[in-house]
Design a protein around this motif. Structure first.
Motif, short mmCIF file in Angstrom:
data_model
loop_
_atom_site.label_atom_id
_atom_site.label_comp_id
_atom_site.label_asym_id
_atom_site.label_seq_id
_atom_site.Cartn_x
_atom_site.Cartn_y
_atom_site.Cartn_z
N UNK A 95 14.89 23.42 42.34
CA UNK A 95 15.47 24.75 42.10
C UNK A 95 16.94 24.66 41.66
N UNK A 96 17.16 23.89 40.59
CA UNK A 96 18.51 23.63 40.10
C UNK A 96 18.66 24.17 38.68
N UNK A 97 19.74 24.94 38.41
CA UNK A 97 19.94 25.45 37.04
C UNK A 97 20.49 24.38 36.10
N UNK A 98 20.28 24.59 34.81
CA UNK A 98 20.85 23.64 33.84
C UNK A 98 21.13 24.37 32.53
N UNK A 99 21.92 23.73 31.70
CA UNK A 99 22.15 24.25 30.34
C UNK A 99 21.70 23.19 29.35
N UNK A 100 20.88 23.62 28.39
CA UNK A 100 20.39 22.69 27.37
C UNK A 100 21.14 23.01 26.07
N UNK A 101 21.81 22.00 25.54
CA UNK A 101 22.60 22.19 24.31
C UNK A 101 21.79 21.83 23.08
N UNK A 102 21.66 22.81 22.19
CA UNK A 102 20.74 22.70 21.04
C UNK A 102 21.46 22.41 19.73
N UNK A 103 20.75 21.69 18.85
CA UNK A 103 21.16 21.52 17.45
C UNK A 103 20.07 22.15 16.59
N UNK A 104 20.42 23.23 15.92
CA UNK A 104 19.43 23.99 15.16
C UNK A 104 18.61 23.16 14.19
N UNK A 105 19.25 22.18 13.55
CA UNK A 105 18.56 21.40 12.53
C UNK A 105 17.29 20.74 13.08
N UNK A 106 17.34 20.29 14.34
CA UNK A 106 16.20 19.55 14.90
C UNK A 106 15.05 20.49 15.25
N UNK A 107 15.38 21.74 15.47
CA UNK A 107 14.32 22.70 15.83
C UNK A 107 13.63 23.21 14.57
N UNK A 108 14.44 23.40 13.52
CA UNK A 108 13.88 24.06 12.35
C UNK A 108 13.57 23.13 11.17
N UNK A 109 14.23 21.96 11.08
CA UNK A 109 14.11 21.19 9.83
C UNK A 109 13.74 19.73 9.98
N UNK A 110 14.58 18.96 10.64
CA UNK A 110 14.44 17.49 10.56
C UNK A 110 15.05 16.82 11.78
N UNK A 111 14.91 15.48 11.88
CA UNK A 111 15.42 14.79 13.07
C UNK A 111 16.94 14.82 13.17
N UNK A 183 12.94 18.65 20.54
CA UNK A 183 12.00 19.77 20.49
C UNK A 183 11.97 20.36 19.08
N UNK A 184 10.76 20.57 18.55
CA UNK A 184 10.70 21.03 17.16
C UNK A 184 10.07 22.40 17.01
N UNK A 185 9.79 23.03 18.11
CA UNK A 185 9.12 24.31 18.02
C UNK A 185 9.92 25.35 18.82
N UNK A 186 10.58 26.25 18.08
CA UNK A 186 11.46 27.22 18.73
C UNK A 186 10.73 28.08 19.75
N UNK A 187 9.42 28.28 19.55
CA UNK A 187 8.68 29.15 20.49
C UNK A 187 8.58 28.50 21.88
N UNK A 188 8.86 27.20 21.94
CA UNK A 188 8.83 26.53 23.26
C UNK A 188 10.14 26.72 24.04
N UNK A 189 11.14 27.26 23.35
CA UNK A 189 12.40 27.54 24.04
C UNK A 189 12.26 28.86 24.77
N UNK A 190 11.59 28.80 25.87
CA UNK A 190 11.28 30.05 26.57
C UNK A 190 12.44 30.45 27.46
#
Ligand SMILES: [Zn+2]
Length: 323
Positions: A95-111, A183-190
């Motif tokens: 039961x620990x909170x966290x922050x996940x830092x995202x890079x848009x390119x990896x979700x929408x386009x490429x590695x 992660x490559x699928x934005x819908x999984x970022x729930x």
């Protein structure tokens, strides 16, 4: 002995932990150079912290007006898919909170471009890659022995290197999907009660290697993407690579322009807090906090904590105003 000493850390410091990947089995061609803490070790580490620290989200840590001492925040940079598959169950159990830092390119386009670099190193392709555009790499002083570090130097525009990487993989007919582990699928970022998502720039380029205009695009394109996802977002920004040479005055001006409340370093340090309980601002007039990367075994993690502590206390003692 050091384990006992570590228990006293909450009395005089606050910590921001930095994790990246959390694979039980690290993917092939990623072994060298990937910061990975397996889920069992992650459980042990966070369980230990939970006994001694008050674990809060990174935004809460910065917004706490009263005492920040004894508080700890957990962050994950780059959004490797293992964080969602293997780390999240650990965080839920504890039961620990966290922050996940995202890079848009990896979700929408490429590695992530650093995963392309790791792929080249792990596949023994460094020399082949350097020959692919000799003139460019000579100009940038990139050679086999400094390949990993010089490619992330502020002296080399990361965007230009990424362009050469894409051309090289196209020429070699190697699919970039082979090095895409984030992660490559934005819908999984729930939306999840324990997770908030933060801005780590669109492409994870070295900000100080870019022009101000390029930096602005990196910040706003990623922010737009995060805002569209309708997920809880953080107002604390994570600087890619995170050392003092990886950003500049322009970066801070832009973060203030877009209303970020604080930013994160990753210089392997803990925060020793002065009496006013403000995390240091290094005269950038924007709050900032130090982070450290958790080691990949429980014992080395405890030793590392002890060393960080000694380092912080010594620097406070020797350079009174440095922390
Ligand atoms: Zn990162």
């Amino acid at each position: 002995m050091y384990k006992l000493f570590n228990r006293f850390q909450p009395l005089f410091s606050s910590h921001i932990l930095l994790y990246h990947a959390t694979y039980r089995n690290i993917p092939i061609n990623m072994e060298k150079g990937l910061h990975n803490v397996d889920p069992e070790t992650l459980y042990k580490q966070i369980h230990w912290f939970k006994n001694y620290f008050d674990i809060v989200s990174v935004d809460t840590l910065f917004n706490t007006k009263s005492n920040k001492v004894g508080k700890l925040a957990v962050t994950f940079d780059d959004a490797y898919d293992s964080v969602f598959l293997e780390a999240l169950p650990v965080l839920e159990t504890l039961n620990v909170p966290c922050t996940i830092y995202l890079n848009g390119v990896t979700i929408t386009e490429k590695p992530l471009w650093r995963d392309k670099i790791r792929y080249i190193i792990n596949s023994d392709l460094v020399e082949d890659f350097l020959k692919f555009d000799e003139k460019f790499f000579n100009e940038k002083k990139i050679i086999t022995s400094n390949f990993y570090t010089q490619t992330k130097s502020f002296e080399c525009n990361s965007k230009e290197i990424d362009t050469v990487l894409d051309k090289y993989f196209q020429w070699k007919k190697i699919s970039p999907e082979r090095m895409r582990f984030t992660l490559r699928d934005a819908s999984k970022l729930k939306s999840h009660p324990l997770i908030s998502y933060g801005n780590h720039t669109y492409n994870h380029y070295v900000m100080s290697s870019l022009s101000k205009e390029e930096q602005e695009i990196e910040i706003i394109e990623n922010e737009k993407l995060i805002n569209q996802l309708n997920i809880k977002n953080s107002k604390v920004f994570s600087i890619p690579f995170g050392s003092a040479s990886d950003f500049n005055k322009d970066t801070i001006e832009l973060l203030k322009k877009y209303n970020y409340e604080a930013f994160l370093y990753s210089e392997n340090k803990i925060n020793l807090l002065p009496l006013n309980n403000k995390i240091k601002d290094r005269s950038f007039s924007l709050l900032s906090g130090e982070r450290y990367m958790a080691k990949s075994s429980y014992n080395s993690f405890q030793k590392h904590l002890f060393k960080l502590d000694i380092k912080a206390l010594m620097s406070k003692f020797m350079f009174k105003n440095s922390m």
